[in-house]
Design an enzyme around this catalytic site. Sequence first.
Site, mmCIF file in Angstrom:
data_model
loop_
_atom_site.group_PDB
_atom_site.id
_atom_site.type_symbol
_atom_site.label_atom_id
_atom_site.label_comp_id
_atom_site.label_asym_id
_atom_site.label_seq_id
_atom_site.Cartn_x
_atom_site.Cartn_y
_atom_site.Cartn_z
ATOM 1 N N HIS A 33 27.714 72.196 17.165
ATOM 2 C CA HIS A 33 29.175 72.098 17.055
ATOM 3 C C HIS A 33 29.708 72.760 15.788
ATOM 4 O O HIS A 33 30.763 73.395 15.791
ATOM 5 C CB HIS A 33 29.566 70.619 17.079
ATOM 6 N N SER B 1 37.398 71.986 16.928
ATOM 7 C CA SER B 1 37.104 70.565 17.085
ATOM 8 C C SER B 1 38.423 69.793 17.212
ATOM 9 O O SER B 1 39.243 70.153 18.056
ATOM 10 C CB SER B 1 36.263 70.094 15.899
ATOM 11 N N ASP C 234 26.570 73.531 21.339
ATOM 12 C CA ASP C 234 27.465 72.435 20.961
ATOM 13 C C ASP C 234 27.376 71.353 22.029
ATOM 14 O O ASP C 234 27.776 71.571 23.171
ATOM 15 C CB ASP C 234 28.896 72.990 20.856
#
EC number: 2.3.1.31
Lengths: 391, 391
Positions: free
Chosen positions: A363, A157, A330
């Site tokens: 995610h 991320s 995601d």
Amino acid sequence: MNSTAPLDVGDHQHATFPEGLDLECGVHLAPVDVAYRTYGTLSAKRDNAIVVCHAFTGDQYVADIHPLTGKPGWWGRMVGPGRPIDTNRFFVICMNVLGGCMGSTGPRSLRTDGKGNGTERWGTDFPPITIRDMVRAQHMLVRHLGIERLFAVVGGSMGGMQVLEWAVTYPHMMLAAMPIATAPYHSAQNIAFNEVGRQSIFADPDWHGGRYWQQGVVPARGLAVARMMAHITYLSEEALTRKFGRRVRKDPSNAQAPEASLSMFSDVFEVESYLRYQGSAFVRRFDANSYLTITRAMDWFDLAAEHDGELPAAFAGTPVRFCVVSFSSDWLFPTSSARYLVRALNQAAANVSFVEIDTDKGHDSFLLDEPDFDRTVRGFLCGVAEHAGLA
Amino acid sequence: MNSTAPLDVGDHQHATFPEGLDLECGVHLAPVDVAYRTYGTLSAKRDNAIVVCHAFTGDQYVADIHPLTGKPGWWGRMVGPGRPIDTNRFFVICMNVLGGCMGSTGPRSLRTDGKGNGTERWGTDFPPITIRDMVRAQHMLVRHLGIERLFAVVGGSMGGMQVLEWAVTYPHMMLAAMPIATAPYHSAQNIAFNEVGRQSIFADPDWHGGRYWQQGVVPARGLAVARMMAHITYLSEEALTRKFGRRVRKDPSNAQAPEASLSMFSDVFEVESYLRYQGSAFVRRFDANSYLTITRAMDWFDLAAEHDGELPAAFAGTPVRFCVVSFSSDWLFPTSSARYLVRALNQAAANVSFVEIDTDKGHDSFLLDEPDFDRTVRGFLCGVAEHAGLA
């Protein structure tokens, strides 16, 4: 969400750099503290160090008990003895990002620009920080530890943004890069979600223009709402359906009510109860000004823009070995972003492999139990070690 | 978002039903007002009426100037002379939903439960409303207009939920149903987004436990944040990227600043500026208590649950002709939900066609320029008319 007492983040292992940093915004920030944790042992040749970059609301407590929450580290399943990032073999460093609130210099720090009387915190006057600024602060700590070349930089991320920035800024200081569930720029949708989170904080009556510390409060409700919304984006629709579906948690005070009597505001769906918990737990460990500073850094991240709009140019001639990982469900950093990155790396003739993990967990998959992902991390690091003659 | 003056929603064309309604929650609500607009002319045989059901934050002003905003109706491109829902041919009725704030009985109405002194509004004491309650109130108005059988019921998003509820509750009172961009239940993810919106309203200092009218204010900031978040879910990532990308609107006061000087909090991305506008425009026309009441109605919507968990049972023996429409980039009510609905209709041996419109505009596609969608609506209504001998 009644936790409005000021956040006491305690004391953390850190290094202080009196010379500070010239930030991208033009401000010279000095001194700069970098808080960090290490796991494993640095080899005599100092060639086994891996920097793990944390995500937006993560911190340096990768694999030990978190001092505020008392919970295990956020990536204990990935980092440790015998784990995919094996601390019997590697020396792992994780640093709280610049602008954070767990010991590195950030908006909570006492201001050092000569304003205030020496006891005032930066708050919203903290200079804007970029992902590159974060990475340059990490670079100072790595050099401070006597390490001239990293074995790898790994992160998911926003941590993946840092991995990419590391590879672009210090390509000769690292063998391998593993950007996970990330993108080389923040999308319009992601900027939009961040903006709603910021507006939620601004709307809190305890925000006080960012000077809430002086009032002995924190904007807990606004910060909790921001967190609740962001948390939805970390999961997939499938994961939410599997975990919660439409199950209702009956309000005990309504347990005797006839079935026909809907208690629509007291009975809550389990997914609501879960989100409320996520929101209220978050405000006990995170600072609202850091929320603003770090979301802004993400929004401004655009590697191509730093290279006249040409992403391949950012990686021209790179010696770094890349392994790009995405997760099929995601939707915050979708596989299409990863493919865009991989295409640019290929155009730059970089050494790159790409793995899309098939999962419905969204995610947050990189933090969860995904054996395929574990094997990917372990395999890539072993391969790089073998190639480098470190096996 | 500085609009904190109480909302003056004005006066609207409406019918009052003194007998009221027995709500699903067990409360008897009386009287009940239903505010509505009509377009076109009811035929002598009274067989050309189409009910258009509005979405969550829509209202009865489908195809004429909105009295609060001064803007054209929300579906003027679909409803009117020569339009796909052709008012030269059809008599169109649109009603503000029960629980709304544009003239139908809702939380803004004066309470009629004997509490208060006759000048107090319901606020959060307004009884919980379901989609079926909304439809039963609409049914009263349709009968009041002397119509025994509708030609069709059409609506998108929450309007589509009402279409389904119409078909299940009054199958012999309508020839055709067109549920658009909708689902037969609200998903965990949709409940989650609604809950964040509610919490944002609760967090506003001007919320006052729902009695903000007494304070002469409205919880404008919390409501605006809720709207901003919801608005992201109405669009697709592709649409946001196409419309805004990462373009920045420079703060004029920083126009002379050197390029290197990032003005991260004053310069804003265009997508942020757009969302802020959406939020502040919304609070000038919508009531926070209605926001709570209506989101709750959506969350509780689950047609299968009303039929022992069997969705096909809800449609058993239905004579209604269905046309289900979804949009390929709609992630709030994805095509998979529409397929689930169509499978159940097929299992019930219903007459059903299904169209997925290929577009990148997201959930809001049904309000936007989509020629394929226009043709689908026009074609279905013509086909039903022909079949019914009304051509």
